[in-house]
Structures are given as C-alpha cells and as structure tokens.
Write a protein that holds these residues in place. Structure first.
Motif, short mmCIF file in Angstrom:
data_model
loop_
_atom_site.label_atom_id
_atom_site.label_comp_id
_atom_site.label_asym_id
_atom_site.label_seq_id
_atom_site.Cartn_x
_atom_site.Cartn_y
_atom_site.Cartn_z
N GLY A 133 0.82 -1.20 0.00
CA GLY A 133 0.00 0.00 0.00
C GLY A 133 0.86 1.24 0.00
N ASN A 134 0.20 2.38 0.17
CA ASN A 134 0.88 3.67 0.16
C ASN A 134 0.89 4.27 1.56
OD1 ASN A 134 1.08 3.32 -2.56
ND2 ASN A 134 -0.50 4.79 -3.08
N LYS A 162 8.13 8.33 2.92
CA LYS A 162 7.40 9.59 2.79
C LYS A 162 5.97 9.34 2.34
CE LYS A 162 10.84 12.52 3.39
NZ LYS A 162 10.89 13.33 4.58
N LYS A 163 5.10 10.29 2.64
CA LYS A 163 3.70 10.20 2.25
C LYS A 163 3.58 9.87 0.76
CE LYS A 163 -0.60 12.77 2.17
NZ LYS A 163 -1.28 13.99 2.56
N GLY A 164 2.75 8.88 0.44
CA GLY A 164 2.52 8.49 -0.95
C GLY A 164 3.43 7.38 -1.45
N THR A 165 4.52 7.09 -0.76
CA THR A 165 5.44 6.05 -1.20
C THR A 165 4.76 4.69 -1.09
OG1 THR A 165 7.34 7.32 -0.45
CG2 THR A 165 7.69 4.98 -0.78
N LEU A 192 10.73 -0.85 -0.15
CA LEU A 192 10.22 0.29 -0.92
C LEU A 192 9.90 -0.18 -2.33
CD1 LEU A 192 12.89 2.93 0.17
CD2 LEU A 192 10.58 2.65 1.08
N LEU A 193 8.69 0.11 -2.81
CA LEU A 193 8.30 -0.31 -4.14
C LEU A 193 8.30 0.84 -5.14
CD1 LEU A 193 5.33 -2.71 -3.31
CD2 LEU A 193 7.73 -3.27 -3.73
N GLY A 194 8.08 2.05 -4.68
CA GLY A 194 8.06 3.18 -5.60
C GLY A 194 7.44 4.38 -4.93
N SER A 195 7.23 5.41 -5.72
CA SER A 195 6.63 6.62 -5.19
C SER A 195 5.70 7.21 -6.24
CB SER A 195 7.70 7.63 -4.81
OG SER A 195 8.52 7.92 -5.92
#
Length: 146
Positions: free
Chosen positions: A8-9, A65-68, A101-104
């Motif tokens: 999730g984010n 960070k928010k949204g990551t 970490l998968l992305g942002s």
C-alpha cells in the motif's frame, strides 16, 4: 504465528521515536480495494494499517514519505477501543519484520524505481548451496522448457 503481508501507500511521513532506549519507526499504510456491491455499483474500501518497525537500522526512514508505495510484512495486532460517543472501534497494527520500498508517486522527485529492502535478523537457518550442488540438481540444461 500469524504473518500479515501488506502492499500500500504511506498516509504520512514516517516518524522515528525512541521508546525505553529502543528505536522504532512509526508509519501507516493504506490499501484501497475496489469492488462492486450487490447492485453493481463500483465502490472503494480503504484499510489503514498502523506500522511499528523496531530497529536500529533507521536509514530507511527518510525514504518513508507520504505516498510512497511499500511492501511490509509482520505480526498483526488488533486493538479495540471505545470512542468518546460510546461506539466500539478496532485498529489494526503491525509489528514490522520486513519493509521494502516499491516506488513513489509520479512528480515527487523520485525515480519511482526504488528496490531497497530492510528486514530484521531472522532466527531461521541460512542454507548455502555450492554451485556444484545447484548444477547437479538442475539435471540436463537442454531439458529446460525455454
């Protein structure tokens, strides 16, 4: 043991805290599921998971960070509570064992191709396979289906 896996984010930036001399990284992850109700109307349901990553390896914190988008796994805990108006509620929290970490989100200055992974040391045994053993177990390489 119950293990929960979540993709999730992050809903907000992670916070590094010190509790009784131990370091914990706190963050929350949201997973939104789309589904159709009995009338066929498209609906969304978001589940929030509070995460606590007890570790001295705080190098990942600036990237949370928010949204990551992240992959987390750990042991779940459900906390029940009573709201000020008397209703019963429940919160899902996760004691993190592994975070990746998968992305942002696009446009936040990141390249979106992060592949960093951090995990707690495990008590599981490590198995070393020598190249000779691995080759012997594969059989004839000409029999591969591709």
């Amino acid at each position: 043991m119950i293990k929960l896996l979540v993709i999730g984010n992050l809903g907000k930036d992670a916070v590094v805290n010190n509790v009784n001399g131990k370091t914990v990284i706190n963050f929350n992850v949201a997973h939104t599921e789309k589904y159709k109700d009995a009338q066929g109307t498209q609906k969304e349901r978001t589940t929030w998971v509070e995460c606590a990553y007890w570790t001295d390896r705080t190098g990942i914190a600036p990237y949370l960070k928010k949204g990551t988008q992240v992959y987390v796994e750990g042991n779940p805990e459900v906390r029940t509570y009573t709201t000020t108006d008397g209703r019963q509620g429940a919160a899902l929290s996760l004691r993190i064992l592994n975070v990746q970490l998968l992305g942002s989100r696009a446009g936040d200055g990141s390249d979106g191709n992060s592949a960093n992974s951090y995990s707690q040391p495990s008590a599981a045994p490590a198995y070393n396979v020598s190249p000779a053993t691995a080759t012997a177990d594969m059989g004839d390489a000409d029999d591969l289906p591709f």
